[in-house]
Structures are given as structure tokens and as C-alpha cells.
Design a protein around this motif. Sequence first.
Motif, PDB file in Angstrom:
ATOM      1  N   UNK A 185     121.468 -64.114   9.334  1.00 36.45           N
ATOM      2  CA  UNK A 185     122.347 -65.030   8.623  1.00 36.45           C
ATOM      3  C   UNK A 185     123.331 -65.856   9.695  1.00 36.45           C
ATOM      4  N   UNK A 186     123.451 -65.608  10.679  1.00 33.18           N
ATOM      5  CA  UNK A 186     124.658 -66.342  11.860  1.00 33.18           C
ATOM      6  C   UNK A 186     123.374 -66.913  12.532  1.00 33.18           C
ATOM      7  N   UNK A 187     123.716 -68.354  12.472  1.00 38.96           N
ATOM      8  CA  UNK A 187     122.681 -69.289  13.408  1.00 38.96           C
ATOM      9  C   UNK A 187     123.592 -69.674  14.542  1.00 38.96           C
ATOM     10  N   UNK A 224     117.646 -72.977  13.905  1.00 44.22           N
ATOM     11  CA  UNK A 224     116.692 -72.150  14.351  1.00 44.22           C
ATOM     12  C   UNK A 224     116.864 -71.208  15.755  1.00 44.22           C
ATOM     13  N   UNK A 225     118.018 -71.269  15.944  1.00 44.33           N
ATOM     14  CA  UNK A 225     118.288 -70.493  17.128  1.00 44.33           C
ATOM     15  C   UNK A 225     119.326 -69.292  16.774  1.00 44.33           C
ATOM     16  N   UNK A 226     119.157 -68.283  17.592  1.00 39.52           N
ATOM     17  CA  UNK A 226     120.027 -66.995  17.183  1.00 39.52           C
ATOM     18  C   UNK A 226     121.322 -67.365  17.886  1.00 39.52           C
ATOM     19  N   UNK A 227     122.421 -66.538  17.348  1.00 40.12           N
ATOM     20  CA  UNK A 227     123.767 -66.652  18.083  1.00 40.12           C
ATOM     21  C   UNK A 227     124.004 -66.719  19.378  1.00 40.12           C
TER      22      UNK A 227
END
Length: 199
Positions: free
Chosen positions: A188-190, A195-198
Motif C-alpha cells: 500500500x505504501x510506496x 515501484x519503490x518500497x517505503x
Amino acid sequence: MEYYEVIERRRMVRNFREEPIDDETIERIVSAGLQGPSAGFSQGFAFLALESPADRECFWATNEHNAQPERVRRAPLVVVPLACKDDYLDRYAEPDKGWTDRDESRWPVPYWYIDTGMAALNILHAAVDEGLGALFFGLPDADWPAFREAFGVPEAYDPIGAIAVGHPAEERVESSADTRERAGLEEVVHGGDWGEALR
């Protein structure tokens, strides 16, 4: 109860006992809605709190297109959050906001509904903090005329839904939250790029 515990414990309750809620608790719960944010501090929301059996029965009679089962109707409190678009259009036509008209097209999204929804979430969280349960459910616009007439609600106020509040019954009713998993942080959180993680 700690704030993050309230968030984690909040869920929609679909089965209530008939046990009443004391007046002070009801006042704290509905007062929580007043703390919701609003664009320009327009405060274009209101709440109809239905406590008496007669008022609640009248409400349920107007709830034709999304009728709730008896286990929900047992809740001793129903709060209807209402949004008033006119309050927002009027507020943003005031000198300190820089607009000179009430043109609705200036609004990228209908903040009157968003703010009323956030105020409703405060009520859901307050119910959890009081050791109670709550259910937010929709009120189809086909039922709005009967609802407005039954309670003398001005045409300018739209009910965004309703919240049943009460003591949860021991027997839970299965819901989508029981059959579907909550999406995880990584889904849910970009981060800075979709396309990147938090982190």
C-alpha cells in the motif's frame, strides 16, 4: 487506551446487545466528531444522534434500500454524519481565501464529504476507546428524502452514511475482514517512486 491500540482494535461490529450507553459516554463519542479537520475550518458537518427507541425506529423505517438486520438495529445509538457543501462554498468565497465566488468547479474533490468522513472516523475510534463497538454503513440517496422528512434535516445536508454504536454481542458476525487479509505496508505504501518500497 493508547492511540495506536485504538486504531488496531477498530473493526466493524455487526452484532450488538440492547444494553444502553450512559449519557456521558454518548456525549464523549459524538464530541470526538467535532475534532475532525475541515478545509478552511469550514466545519461543514453535523451529526444527528438518535438515542431514543422511537427515534431509532423512525430512522430504521427510512432505511429501505440498505436495510440492516435486527442484530444491528439493537444498537442503542445511531449517529448520522451529515455534510454541508454550502458551508464550504461560502467559506472559500470569503476575502481571506482569495476566491470571489462559490464556484464548485474550483474544488478538485468534494472536501465536504472527505471532512465529514474523517469526523465519522473520529466517532468510530471514540467508540473503541470507550470499550464499545460501531458499524459504519451507507445510506443510499434514494432514502435521503424520507430521512430528511422524518427528522427535519435541511436539504443542504447530505447524510454520508450512518454509525450504529453499542456493546458488541458475544457472537461475532463474520465479515470481509475475516475472509480477506489486510494489505501489507509494502503493498500500500510506496516510496519516492511507485515501484519503490517505503524504505
